[in-house]
Design a protein around this motif. Structure first.
Motif, PDB file in Angstrom:
ATOM      1  N   PRO A 221       0.814  -1.234   0.000  1.00 44.25           N
ATOM      2  CA  PRO A 221       0.000   0.000   0.000  1.00 44.25           C
ATOM      3  C   PRO A 221       0.839   1.272   0.000  1.00 44.25           C
ATOM      4  CG  PRO A 221      -0.195  -1.164   2.109  1.00 44.25           C
ATOM      5  CD  PRO A 221       0.492  -2.082   1.164  1.00 44.25           C
ATOM      6  N   VAL A 222       1.972   1.277   0.699  1.00 44.82           N
ATOM      7  CA  VAL A 222       2.816   2.475   0.710  1.00 44.82           C
ATOM      8  C   VAL A 222       3.457   2.674  -0.664  1.00 44.82           C
ATOM      9  CG1 VAL A 222       4.772   3.632   1.809  1.00 44.82           C
ATOM     10  CG2 VAL A 222       3.235   2.217   3.179  1.00 44.82           C
ATOM     11  N   GLN A 223       3.906   1.591  -1.291  1.00 50.11           N
ATOM     12  CA  GLN A 223       4.490   1.680  -2.627  1.00 50.11           C
ATOM     13  C   GLN A 223       3.462   2.179  -3.633  1.00 50.11           C
ATOM     14  OE1 GLN A 223       7.801   1.051  -3.554  1.00 50.11           O
ATOM     15  NE2 GLN A 223       7.154   1.938  -5.488  1.00 50.11           N
ATOM     16  N   ALA A 224       2.241   1.667  -3.541  1.00 53.15           N
ATOM     17  CA  ALA A 224       1.189   2.097  -4.462  1.00 53.15           C
ATOM     18  C   ALA A 224       0.866   3.575  -4.270  1.00 53.15           C
ATOM     19  CB  ALA A 224      -0.065   1.247  -4.258  1.00 53.15           C
ATOM     20  N   ALA A 225       0.803   4.021  -3.017  1.00 53.52           N
ATOM     21  CA  ALA A 225       0.515   5.430  -2.741  1.00 53.52           C
ATOM     22  C   ALA A 225       1.616   6.330  -3.288  1.00 53.52           C
ATOM     23  CB  ALA A 225       0.354   5.644  -1.236  1.00 53.52           C
ATOM     24  N   ALA A 226       2.870   5.902  -3.135  1.00 53.07           N
ATOM     25  CA  ALA A 226       3.990   6.701  -3.640  1.00 53.07           C
ATOM     26  C   ALA A 226       3.973   6.775  -5.161  1.00 53.07           C
ATOM     27  CB  ALA A 226       5.303   6.108  -3.149  1.00 53.07           C
ATOM     28  N   ALA A 227       3.728   5.634  -5.806  1.00 49.75           N
ATOM     29  CA  ALA A 227       3.712   5.615  -7.268  1.00 49.75           C
ATOM     30  C   ALA A 227       2.611   6.495  -7.831  1.00 49.75           C
ATOM     31  CB  ALA A 227       3.548   4.177  -7.763  1.00 49.75           C
ATOM     32  N   ALA A 241      10.229   6.269   1.122  1.00 54.00           N
ATOM     33  CA  ALA A 241       9.604   6.176   2.449  1.00 54.00           C
ATOM     34  C   ALA A 241      10.325   5.108   3.266  1.00 54.00           C
ATOM     35  CB  ALA A 241       8.126   5.834   2.328  1.00 54.00           C
ATOM     36  N   VAL A 242      10.533   5.412   4.547  1.00 55.28           N
ATOM     37  CA  VAL A 242      11.302   4.539   5.450  1.00 55.28           C
ATOM     38  C   VAL A 242      10.530   4.345   6.747  1.00 55.28           C
ATOM     39  CG1 VAL A 242      13.452   4.340   6.779  1.00 55.28           C
ATOM     40  CG2 VAL A 242      13.497   5.329   4.478  1.00 55.28           C
ATOM     41  N   LYS A 243      10.560   3.124   7.269  1.00 48.96           N
ATOM     42  CA  LYS A 243      10.018   2.856   8.599  1.00 48.96           C
ATOM     43  C   LYS A 243      11.035   3.340   9.619  1.00 48.96           C
ATOM     44  CE  LYS A 243       7.998  -0.946  11.312  1.00 48.96           C
ATOM     45  NZ  LYS A 243       6.680  -0.321  11.501  1.00 48.96           N
ATOM     46  N   HIS A 468      15.705  22.699  -7.532  1.00 53.82           N
ATOM     47  CA  HIS A 468      15.156  21.406  -7.130  1.00 53.82           C
ATOM     48  C   HIS A 468      14.149  21.632  -6.002  1.00 53.82           C
ATOM     49  CE1 HIS A 468      18.200  19.802  -9.607  1.00 53.82           C
ATOM     50  NE2 HIS A 468      19.182  19.730  -8.719  1.00 53.82           N
ATOM     51  N   ALA A 469      13.058  20.888  -6.045  1.00 52.14           N
ATOM     52  CA  ALA A 469      12.013  21.009  -5.028  1.00 52.14           C
ATOM     53  C   ALA A 469      12.079  19.817  -4.077  1.00 52.14           C
ATOM     54  CB  ALA A 469      10.634  21.074  -5.687  1.00 52.14           C
ATOM     55  N   TRP A 470      12.064  20.083  -2.770  1.00 54.22           N
ATOM     56  CA  TRP A 470      12.167  19.041  -1.742  1.00 54.22           C
ATOM     57  C   TRP A 470      11.066  19.212  -0.694  1.00 54.22           C
ATOM     58  CZ3 TRP A 470      16.265  15.419  -1.438  1.00 54.22           C
ATOM     59  CH2 TRP A 470      17.395  15.668  -2.231  1.00 54.22           C
ATOM     60  N   PHE A 471      10.658  18.088  -0.125  1.00 57.38           N
ATOM     61  CA  PHE A 471       9.917  18.097   1.138  1.00 57.38           C
ATOM     62  C   PHE A 471      10.244  16.806   1.858  1.00 57.38           C
ATOM     63  CE2 PHE A 471       6.270  17.399   3.985  1.00 57.38           C
ATOM     64  CZ  PHE A 471       6.313  18.600   4.679  1.00 57.38           C
ATOM     65  N   ILE A 472      10.691  16.920   3.111  1.00 55.90           N
ATOM     66  CA  ILE A 472      10.941  15.738   3.930  1.00 55.90           C
ATOM     67  C   ILE A 472      10.054  15.823   5.169  1.00 55.90           C
ATOM     68  CG2 ILE A 472      13.315  15.540   3.110  1.00 55.90           C
ATOM     69  CD1 ILE A 472      14.242  16.589   5.863  1.00 55.90           C
ATOM     70  N   GLY A 473       9.740  14.673   5.746  1.00 59.12           N
ATOM     71  CA  GLY A 473       8.910  14.706   6.942  1.00 59.12           C
ATOM     72  C   GLY A 473       8.605  13.319   7.459  1.00 59.12           C
ATOM     73  N   TYR A 474       7.683  13.266   8.388  1.00 64.28           N
ATOM     74  CA  TYR A 474       7.264  11.980   8.938  1.00 64.28           C
ATOM     75  C   TYR A 474       5.838  12.078   9.463  1.00 64.28           C
ATOM     76  CZ  TYR A 474       8.646  14.176  13.405  1.00 64.28           C
ATOM     77  OH  TYR A 474       8.771  15.023  14.478  1.00 64.28           O
ATOM     78  N   GLN A 475       5.191  10.929   9.517  1.00 66.11           N
ATOM     79  CA  GLN A 475       3.851  10.777  10.076  1.00 66.11           C
ATOM     80  C   GLN A 475       3.822   9.441  10.790  1.00 66.11           C
ATOM     81  OE1 GLN A 475      -0.155  11.622   7.971  1.00 66.11           O
ATOM     82  NE2 GLN A 475       0.097   9.417   7.723  1.00 66.11           N
ATOM     83  N   LEU A 502       0.534  11.021   1.351  1.00 60.41           N
ATOM     84  CA  LEU A 502       0.027  10.737   2.701  1.00 60.41           C
ATOM     85  C   LEU A 502      -1.480  10.549   2.692  1.00 60.41           C
ATOM     86  CD1 LEU A 502       2.180  13.268   4.769  1.00 60.41           C
ATOM     87  CD2 LEU A 502       2.553  10.810   4.504  1.00 60.41           C
ATOM     88  N   GLY A 503      -2.171  11.283   1.825  1.00 59.18           N
ATOM     89  CA  GLY A 503      -3.634  11.156   1.762  1.00 59.18           C
ATOM     90  C   GLY A 503      -4.090   9.815   1.235  1.00 59.18           C
ATOM     91  N   ALA A 504      -3.209   9.114   0.494  1.00 64.62           N
ATOM     92  CA  ALA A 504      -3.573   7.816  -0.073  1.00 64.62           C
ATOM     93  C   ALA A 504      -3.281   6.655   0.865  1.00 64.62           C
ATOM     94  CB  ALA A 504      -2.834   7.613  -1.403  1.00 64.62           C
ATOM     95  N   LEU A 505      -2.630   6.907   1.989  1.00 65.53           N
ATOM     96  CA  LEU A 505      -2.283   5.817   2.905  1.00 65.53           C
ATOM     97  C   LEU A 505      -3.463   5.424   3.773  1.00 65.53           C
ATOM     98  CD1 LEU A 505       1.263   7.048   4.011  1.00 65.53           C
ATOM     99  CD2 LEU A 505       0.695   5.278   2.364  1.00 65.53           C
TER     100      LEU A 505
END
Length: 505
Positions: A221-227, A241-243, A468-475, A502-505
């Motif tokens: 599900p995380v891979q699908a959301a990212a793609a 994405a990393v655990k 280059h555009a970046w955003f890093i974070g965590y939830q 994040l909205g697709a997770l």
């Protein structure tokens, strides 16, 4: 009496109808119909009744039977299913019937194909105009078909749950590299077509069941959301994405090409202020330390009219001059380089199972370069994977080397990882406060990320082209990096992608 008269009338009508039909056949000179002939041919073909097929063909070649038997032997055909399409009349005495078929090949499986039966009137009856292309379209015009042994992967790579990877997931370069590294292969079969004067092409590959399944750390599900978050971006981009609690890579959707999210380094821009802030906090500052946000300092200007009175506030609005000023007065090159090394920016390699690089900062920078380094420009470089690991370290309080296979497999494939490093917990707590403030009232405000998300935007200038555009974070326990090469503003480009992810997770 009336019943006898009615029966007599019906018999008379039947005689008239039969006479009319006979008259039509006699006048046209054609018995049967194109569809009847085509249907009979396909039915006989399904039964492998070559004799009946041959009777329905106009001028069959002398080796008609041998050709069919040889074809079935060559490709190990044990069953055939045919489905007619809609008949197309092409002339007064010609027609065509498209059809589809599936051949079952022993030890391989189904082989689907499509073809066309050409029909014409010959000697008063509809006949099939047979050619080699009737067996398979690739045999037309002197073409040839062959069955060849091929090497296929001996392992099946699956997500952590055992599910297959989503289609067009962006993880394909990493899966291909891992299969090559594992080096396990089986023998499969391929059917190839070769036209006269042209290069051959593979029509279908039959793969045997893989010897074993290899479960990766990646989440379906995380891979699908990212793609899907990258669909429609139309630019070189990646999401990693990393655990956070384990370092397991949950997703890598990479449109940069050639595993660029792991292997290529880019200036991280203001996302590097996480590292600079960590150095300032370790030097004695706190999130609430009073600071200034001047319009310019040491030749560096802000991108807008930012105002801030605390370090957390300057971090939230990404005030360049605050970090330049504080780095020059409190840290110097040595302390900034030390902080960078603690958080992964020391040129270290990342033994993910398929390789990878983190980040680096050149040592001994003069004051002008140090000013740029403090805001993620100058000599600072990082991979998107490294920036996801940075966000994960803030989230968990421990820097861990990321991996997409088991720790044992990663060590075997890539060597021993850098040791886990527990970060200064006071520093980590303030960084978490500052990253939450970015979302609640800073550059990520209003993006719909939710109160549980913490992050940092970044816009990295490059010598040519757009930034280059970046955003890093965590939830929760999920840390991530969104990167768009030459995408423009991090807040305007990378941040909406992160919100979709994040909205697709």
């Amino acid at each position: 009496m009336r019943r006898r008269r009615l029966i007599g009338l019906l018999v008379a009508l039947g005689v008239v109808a039969g006479a009319g039909a006979f008259a039509f056949v006699a006048s046209s000179g054609v018995h049967g119909s194109a569809m009847a002939t085509a249907s009979a041919y396909l039915e006989a073909w399904q039964r492998s009744d070559i004799t009946s097929m041959e009777h329905l063909v106009a001028d069959p070649p002398a080796d008609f039977t041998d050709r069919h038997l040889a074809f079935s032997d060559q490709f190990r055909v044990n069953a055939l299913t045919l489905k007619p399409g809609s008949l197309k009349v092409t002339g007064e005495e010609t027609a065509e019937l498209p059809f589809s078929g599936v051949r079952e090949l022993t030890g391989m499986g189904p082989w689907a194909f499509a073809g066309t039966l050409r029909l014409a009137v010959r000697d008063g009856a509809w006949k099939v105009l047979w050619g080699p292309e009737t067996l398979h379209p690739a045999l037309g015009n002197g073409g040839a078909l062959s069955l060849e042994e091929v090497e296929v992967p001996g392992v099946e790579l699956v997500t952590r749950s055992g599910a297959a990877f989503p289609r067009d997931s962006g993880a394909e370069p990493y899966l291909d590299r891992l299969r090559e590294r594992l080096g396990e292969t089986n023998t499969g079969w391929a059917i190839r077509a070769a036209a006269q004067g042209a290069a051959g092409r593979t029509l279908v590959v039959f793969q045997p069941p893989p010897a074993r399944k290899v479960h990766l750390t990646m989440s379906h599900p995380v891979q699908a959301a990212a793609a899907r978050a990258l669909d429609g971006v139309g630019q070189d981009a990646a999401i990693v994405a990393v655990k956070a609690g384990t370092g397991e890579i949950l997703a890598v959707a990479d449109r940069l090409g050639e595993a660029g999210a792991f292997d290529r380094l880019f200036p991280p821009g203001s996302t590097f202020k996480v590292v600079t802030a960590a150095g300032l906090l370790k030097a004695g500052m706190s999130a609430s330390s009073a600071i200034a946000c001047p319009p310019s300092h040491a030749g560096i200007r802000n991108s807008g009219d930012q105002t801030a009175t605390t370090l957390a506030g300057a971090f939230a609005v990404s005030c360049n001059t605050t970090f330049v000023q504080q780095t020059l007065s409190r840290l110097g090159a040595a302390r900034l380089e030390q902080a960078a090394a603690e958080w992964g920016f020391d040129g270290r390699k990342l033994p993910t199972g398929v390789g990878g690089l983190c980040g680096r900062v050149e040592q001994g920078a003069d004051l002008s370069v140090l000013a740029l380094n403090s805001i993620g420009q100058g000599t600072v470089e990082a991979s998107p994977l490294c920036m996801a690991a940075l966000a994960a370290a803030v989230d968990s309080g421990v820097w861990r080397s990321p991996r997409l296979v088991t720790a044992k497999a990663a060590k075997k494939l890539d060597g021993a990882p850098p040791p886990d490093m527990t970060m200064d917990q006071r520093v980590v707590q303030d960084l978490r406060t500052m990253m939450r403030q970015v979302v609640s009232e800073g550059t990520a405000k209003g993006a719909g990320l939710g109160a549980e998300v913490a992050g940092k935007t970044g816009t990295a200038e490059v010598p040519s082209g757009r930034p280059h555009a970046w955003f890093i974070g965590y939830q929760g326990d999920l840390a991530f990096c969104v990167f768009v090469k030459n995408g423009g503003s991090g807040a305007e480009v990378a941040l909406p992608i992160a919100a979709r992810f994040l909205g697709a997770l």
